[in-house]
Design a protein around this motif. Structure first.
Motif, PDB file in Angstrom:
ATOM      1  N   ASP A  44     -12.679  -0.999  -8.196  1.00 44.30           N
ATOM      2  CA  ASP A  44     -11.233  -1.213  -8.258  1.00 44.30           C
ATOM      3  C   ASP A  44     -10.829  -2.638  -7.874  1.00 44.30           C
ATOM      4  OD1 ASP A  44     -11.833  -1.056  -5.582  1.00 44.30           O
ATOM      5  OD2 ASP A  44     -10.373   0.517  -5.102  1.00 44.30           O
ATOM      6  N   THR A  45     -11.803  -3.556  -7.797  1.00 42.93           N
ATOM      7  CA  THR A  45     -11.496  -4.933  -7.411  1.00 42.93           C
ATOM      8  C   THR A  45     -10.460  -5.594  -8.327  1.00 42.93           C
ATOM      9  OG1 THR A  45     -13.610  -5.256  -6.286  1.00 42.93           O
ATOM     10  CG2 THR A  45     -12.471  -7.231  -7.055  1.00 42.93           C
ATOM     11  N   PRO A  46     -10.536  -5.458  -9.665  1.00 43.96           N
ATOM     12  CA  PRO A  46      -9.489  -6.070 -10.500  1.00 43.96           C
ATOM     13  C   PRO A  46      -8.093  -5.551 -10.176  1.00 43.96           C
ATOM     14  CG  PRO A  46     -11.400  -5.533 -11.836  1.00 43.96           C
ATOM     15  CD  PRO A  46     -11.619  -4.900 -10.494  1.00 43.96           C
ATOM     16  N   ALA A  47      -7.977  -4.249  -9.929  1.00 47.83           N
ATOM     17  CA  ALA A  47      -6.667  -3.690  -9.569  1.00 47.83           C
ATOM     18  C   ALA A  47      -6.200  -4.260  -8.237  1.00 47.83           C
ATOM     19  CB  ALA A  47      -6.747  -2.163  -9.501  1.00 47.83           C
ATOM     20  N   ALA A  48      -7.133  -4.433  -7.291  1.00 52.57           N
ATOM     21  CA  ALA A  48      -6.775  -5.012  -5.989  1.00 52.57           C
ATOM     22  C   ALA A  48      -6.363  -6.470  -6.146  1.00 52.57           C
ATOM     23  CB  ALA A  48      -7.948  -4.881  -5.023  1.00 52.57           C
ATOM     24  N   ALA A  49      -7.030  -7.201  -7.032  1.00 58.34           N
ATOM     25  CA  ALA A  49      -6.659  -8.603  -7.276  1.00 58.34           C
ATOM     26  C   ALA A  49      -5.251  -8.699  -7.851  1.00 58.34           C
ATOM     27  CB  ALA A  49      -7.671  -9.258  -8.213  1.00 58.34           C
ATOM     28  N   ARG A  50      -4.897  -7.791  -8.735  1.00 53.90           N
ATOM     29  CA  ARG A  50      -3.539  -7.786  -9.301  1.00 53.90           C
ATOM     30  C   ARG A  50      -2.511  -7.420  -8.237  1.00 53.90           C
ATOM     31  NH1 ARG A  50      -6.552  -5.503 -13.617  1.00 53.90           N
ATOM     32  NH2 ARG A  50      -5.993  -3.371 -13.001  1.00 53.90           N
ATOM     33  N   THR A  51      -2.869  -6.498  -7.348  1.00 53.03           N
ATOM     34  CA  THR A  51      -1.981  -6.158  -6.238  1.00 53.03           C
ATOM     35  C   THR A  51      -1.724  -7.377  -5.369  1.00 53.03           C
ATOM     36  OG1 THR A  51      -2.697  -3.847  -6.176  1.00 53.03           O
ATOM     37  CG2 THR A  51      -1.743  -4.731  -4.160  1.00 53.03           C
ATOM     38  N   ASN A  52      -2.779  -8.141  -5.101  1.00 53.37           N
ATOM     39  CA  ASN A  52      -2.659  -9.347  -4.307  1.00 53.37           C
ATOM     40  C   ASN A  52      -1.730 -10.349  -4.985  1.00 53.37           C
ATOM     41  OD1 ASN A  52      -3.790 -11.154  -2.050  1.00 53.37           O
ATOM     42  ND2 ASN A  52      -4.243 -12.362  -3.872  1.00 53.37           N
ATOM     43  N   ARG A  53      -1.862 -10.488  -6.302  1.00 53.47           N
ATOM     44  CA  ARG A  53      -1.017 -11.437  -7.034  1.00 53.47           C
ATOM     45  C   ARG A  53       0.442 -10.999  -7.001  1.00 53.47           C
ATOM     46  NH1 ARG A  53      -2.217 -16.587  -7.709  1.00 53.47           N
ATOM     47  NH2 ARG A  53      -0.974 -17.510  -9.340  1.00 53.47           N
ATOM     48  N   ARG A  54       0.669  -9.705  -7.122  1.00 48.14           N
ATOM     49  CA  ARG A  54       2.056  -9.207  -7.079  1.00 48.14           C
ATOM     50  C   ARG A  54       2.648  -9.388  -5.690  1.00 48.14           C
ATOM     51  NH1 ARG A  54      -0.026  -5.339 -10.929  1.00 48.14           N
ATOM     52  NH2 ARG A  54      -0.682  -3.932  -9.268  1.00 48.14           N
ATOM     53  N   PHE A  55       1.830  -9.257  -4.648  1.00 45.83           N
ATOM     54  CA  PHE A  55       2.313  -9.531  -3.288  1.00 45.83           C
ATOM     55  C   PHE A  55       2.809 -10.961  -3.183  1.00 45.83           C
ATOM     56  CE2 PHE A  55       1.002 -11.707   0.637  1.00 45.83           C
ATOM     57  CZ  PHE A  55       1.918 -11.161   1.524  1.00 45.83           C
ATOM     58  N   LEU A  56       2.016 -11.912  -3.682  1.00 48.88           N
ATOM     59  CA  LEU A  56       2.421 -13.318  -3.665  1.00 48.88           C
ATOM     60  C   LEU A  56       3.772 -13.494  -4.350  1.00 48.88           C
ATOM     61  CD1 LEU A  56       2.010 -16.436  -3.507  1.00 48.88           C
ATOM     62  CD2 LEU A  56       0.721 -16.234  -5.646  1.00 48.88           C
ATOM     63  N   GLN A  57       3.933 -12.883  -5.489  1.00 47.80           N
ATOM     64  CA  GLN A  57       5.172 -13.055  -6.250  1.00 47.80           C
ATOM     65  C   GLN A  57       6.360 -12.440  -5.527  1.00 47.80           C
ATOM     66  OE1 GLN A  57       3.777 -11.239  -9.833  1.00 47.80           O
ATOM     67  NE2 GLN A  57       2.610 -13.042 -10.481  1.00 47.80           N
ATOM     68  N   ARG A  58       6.172 -11.280  -4.918  1.00 49.28           N
ATOM     69  CA  ARG A  58       7.270 -10.658  -4.161  1.00 49.28           C
ATOM     70  C   ARG A  58       7.637 -11.503  -2.952  1.00 49.28           C
ATOM     71  NH1 ARG A  58       4.044  -6.102  -4.848  1.00 49.28           N
ATOM     72  NH2 ARG A  58       3.655  -5.900  -2.598  1.00 49.28           N
ATOM     73  N   ALA A  59       6.618 -12.047  -2.284  1.00 52.00           N
ATOM     74  CA  ALA A  59       6.881 -12.885  -1.113  1.00 52.00           C
ATOM     75  C   ALA A  59       7.664 -14.131  -1.499  1.00 52.00           C
ATOM     76  CB  ALA A  59       5.564 -13.266  -0.437  1.00 52.00           C
ATOM     77  N   VAL A  60       7.303 -14.762  -2.611  1.00 51.90           N
ATOM     78  CA  VAL A  60       8.018 -15.963  -3.057  1.00 51.90           C
ATOM     79  C   VAL A  60       9.459 -15.615  -3.404  1.00 51.90           C
ATOM     80  CG1 VAL A  60       8.159 -17.681  -4.910  1.00 51.90           C
ATOM     81  CG2 VAL A  60       5.960 -17.190  -3.824  1.00 51.90           C
ATOM     82  N   ARG A  61       9.677 -14.509  -4.078  1.00 53.05           N
ATOM     83  CA  ARG A  61      11.057 -14.109  -4.416  1.00 53.05           C
ATOM     84  C   ARG A  61      11.867 -13.844  -3.157  1.00 53.05           C
ATOM     85  NH1 ARG A  61       8.565 -11.084  -8.656  1.00 53.05           N
ATOM     86  NH2 ARG A  61       8.799  -9.158  -7.460  1.00 53.05           N
ATOM     87  N   TYR A  62      11.253 -13.152  -2.180  1.00 59.07           N
ATOM     88  CA  TYR A  62      11.962 -12.903  -0.921  1.00 59.07           C
ATOM     89  C   TYR A  62      12.340 -14.219  -0.254  1.00 59.07           C
ATOM     90  CZ  TYR A  62      12.530 -12.429   4.067  1.00 59.07           C
ATOM     91  OH  TYR A  62      13.014 -12.575   5.340  1.00 59.07           O
ATOM     92  N   LEU A  63      11.387 -15.136  -0.156  1.00 60.23           N
ATOM     93  CA  LEU A  63      11.627 -16.399   0.539  1.00 60.23           C
ATOM     94  C   LEU A  63      12.734 -17.203  -0.139  1.00 60.23           C
ATOM     95  CD1 LEU A  63       7.905 -17.296   1.219  1.00 60.23           C
ATOM     96  CD2 LEU A  63       9.629 -16.812   2.964  1.00 60.23           C
ATOM     97  N   ALA A  64      12.739 -17.219  -1.456  1.00 63.46           N
ATOM     98  CA  ALA A  64      13.744 -18.003  -2.187  1.00 63.46           C
ATOM     99  C   ALA A  64      15.105 -17.327  -2.189  1.00 63.46           C
ATOM    100  CB  ALA A  64      13.260 -18.247  -3.613  1.00 63.46           C
ATOM    101  N   GLU A  65      15.108 -16.023  -2.406  1.00 61.65           N
ATOM    102  CA  GLU A  65      16.374 -15.319  -2.617  1.00 61.65           C
ATOM    103  C   GLU A  65      17.028 -14.854  -1.322  1.00 61.65           C
ATOM    104  OE1 GLU A  65      15.383 -12.165  -5.287  1.00 61.65           O
ATOM    105  OE2 GLU A  65      14.714 -13.541  -6.886  1.00 61.65           O
ATOM    106  N   GLU A  66      16.236 -14.501  -0.315  1.00 62.61           N
ATOM    107  CA  GLU A  66      16.798 -13.964   0.919  1.00 62.61           C
ATOM    108  C   GLU A  66      16.683 -14.917   2.104  1.00 62.61           C
ATOM    109  OE1 GLU A  66      16.058  -9.826   1.831  1.00 62.61           O
ATOM    110  OE2 GLU A  66      15.198  -9.501  -0.172  1.00 62.61           O
ATOM    111  N   ALA A  67      15.572 -15.648   2.178  1.00 61.76           N
ATOM    112  CA  ALA A  67      15.378 -16.556   3.309  1.00 61.76           C
ATOM    113  C   ALA A  67      15.886 -17.964   3.014  1.00 61.76           C
ATOM    114  CB  ALA A  67      13.901 -16.603   3.695  1.00 61.76           C
ATOM    115  N   GLY A  68      16.235 -18.244   1.773  1.00 60.36           N
ATOM    116  CA  GLY A  68      16.795 -19.549   1.425  1.00 60.36           C
ATOM    117  C   GLY A  68      15.795 -20.688   1.394  1.00 60.36           C
ATOM    118  N   ILE A  69      14.506 -20.376   1.270  1.00 59.55           N
ATOM    119  CA  ILE A  69      13.472 -21.412   1.239  1.00 59.55           C
ATOM    120  C   ILE A  69      13.477 -22.107  -0.125  1.00 59.55           C
ATOM    121  CG2 ILE A  69      10.987 -21.859   1.335  1.00 59.55           C
ATOM    122  CD1 ILE A  69      12.210 -21.240   4.044  1.00 59.55           C
TER     123      ILE A  69
END
Length: 262
Positions: A44-69
């Motif tokens: 399941d490593t490819p699925a885990a790698a995609r999960t990791n990538r989606r985490f990065l994207q959610r974190a960036v959206r949070y930082l830009a949209e909610e934290a004002g970074i």
């Protein structure tokens, strides 16, 4: 990778292996062979790698949209893949990608050469002062203003004797209050001893042996930061886009911390 910046296609490269897991094409036979050994142990490593990538994207959206970074320093960015930080962050945000692999840096610069808000630095986390002094970093980011430092799938390639906590602290102290730290980190929590040992053995013959850590050890890396809710959790559980949706495969923990403003 040789010191001259030429590609060594005889040694599995961890960035190229990750690219293979994500379905990319920036990899060689030696990388695919090593990656397939990992897949035989952890299918399941490819699925885990995609999960990791989606985490990065959610974190960036949070930082830009909610934290004002509006400034992002992505350390250990690796090879260009889909869903890069500059593709997720809103227009006008400053993004600097950092890697210590000359070929990855060259490829990244080709990808973003027409984007004035994006820069790429050849630098190493193990030299925080040199990293921050690099003209592609200090000439692009204003460290007197909050910045998000991203260390996604990076720190499990940093051995304990390199003192990753101290490296992070140096970067933390060089950034303004209100700055953030994003970490995703591989763990062997809940993994049986035999497959864990076999997986680590594959990476010992690569460009960077892997150092999985426990949740407690990863939590220590956030010293000096206030964790943003929901804290340090399995990657798929960090602010999912669809709460209660399909469970994502996670091989690691992820979290976002903020340097206090007081």
């Amino acid at each position: 990778m040789t010191g001259s910046g030429r590609i060594d296609s005889n040694i599995p490269n961890v960035a190229r292996m990750y690219d293979y897991y994500l379905g990319g094409y920036h990899n060689f036979a030696v990388d695919r062979e090593a990656a397939e050994k990992v897949l035989a142990i952890f299918p399941d490593t490819p699925a885990a790698a995609r999960t990791n990538r989606r985490f990065l994207q959610r974190a960036v959206r949070y930082l830009a949209e909610e934290a004002g970074i509006r400034q992002f320093l992505d350390i250990g960015a690796g090879l260009p893949t889909q869903g890069n930080v500059h593709e997720v962050a809103p227009a006008g945000c400053k993004v600097v990608y950092v890697d210590n692999d000359p070929v990855a840096v060259a490829q990244a610069r080709t990808l973003v050469e027409d984007l004035p808000d994006v820069s790429v630095a050849l630098a190493d986390l193990r030299d925080p002062d040199g990293l921050l002094a690099d003209p592609h970093v200090c000439g692009h980011l204003d460290l007197t203003e909050p910045v998000a430092i991203l260390m996604v799938s990076l720190l499990h390639f940093v051995p304990d004797d390199a003192k990753p906590g101290r490296l992070i602290a140096q970067l933390r102290d060089a950034t303004a209050p209100g700055s953030h730290l994003v970490v995703s980190h591989l763990t062997l929590d809940g993994v049986a001893e035999a497959p864990a040992r076999q997986g680590q053995e594959v990476y010992r013959s690569s460009t960077a042996p892997i150092v999985p850590r426990t949740r407690t050890d990863i939590l220590r890396l956030f010293e000096g930061y206030d964790l943003v809710e929901p804290g340090l959790v399995w990657l798929g559980e960090w602010r999912p886009d669809a709460p209660g949706g399909p469970e994502e495969v996670s091989h690691g923990y992820g979290g976002v911390g903020m340097r206090p403003k007081y």
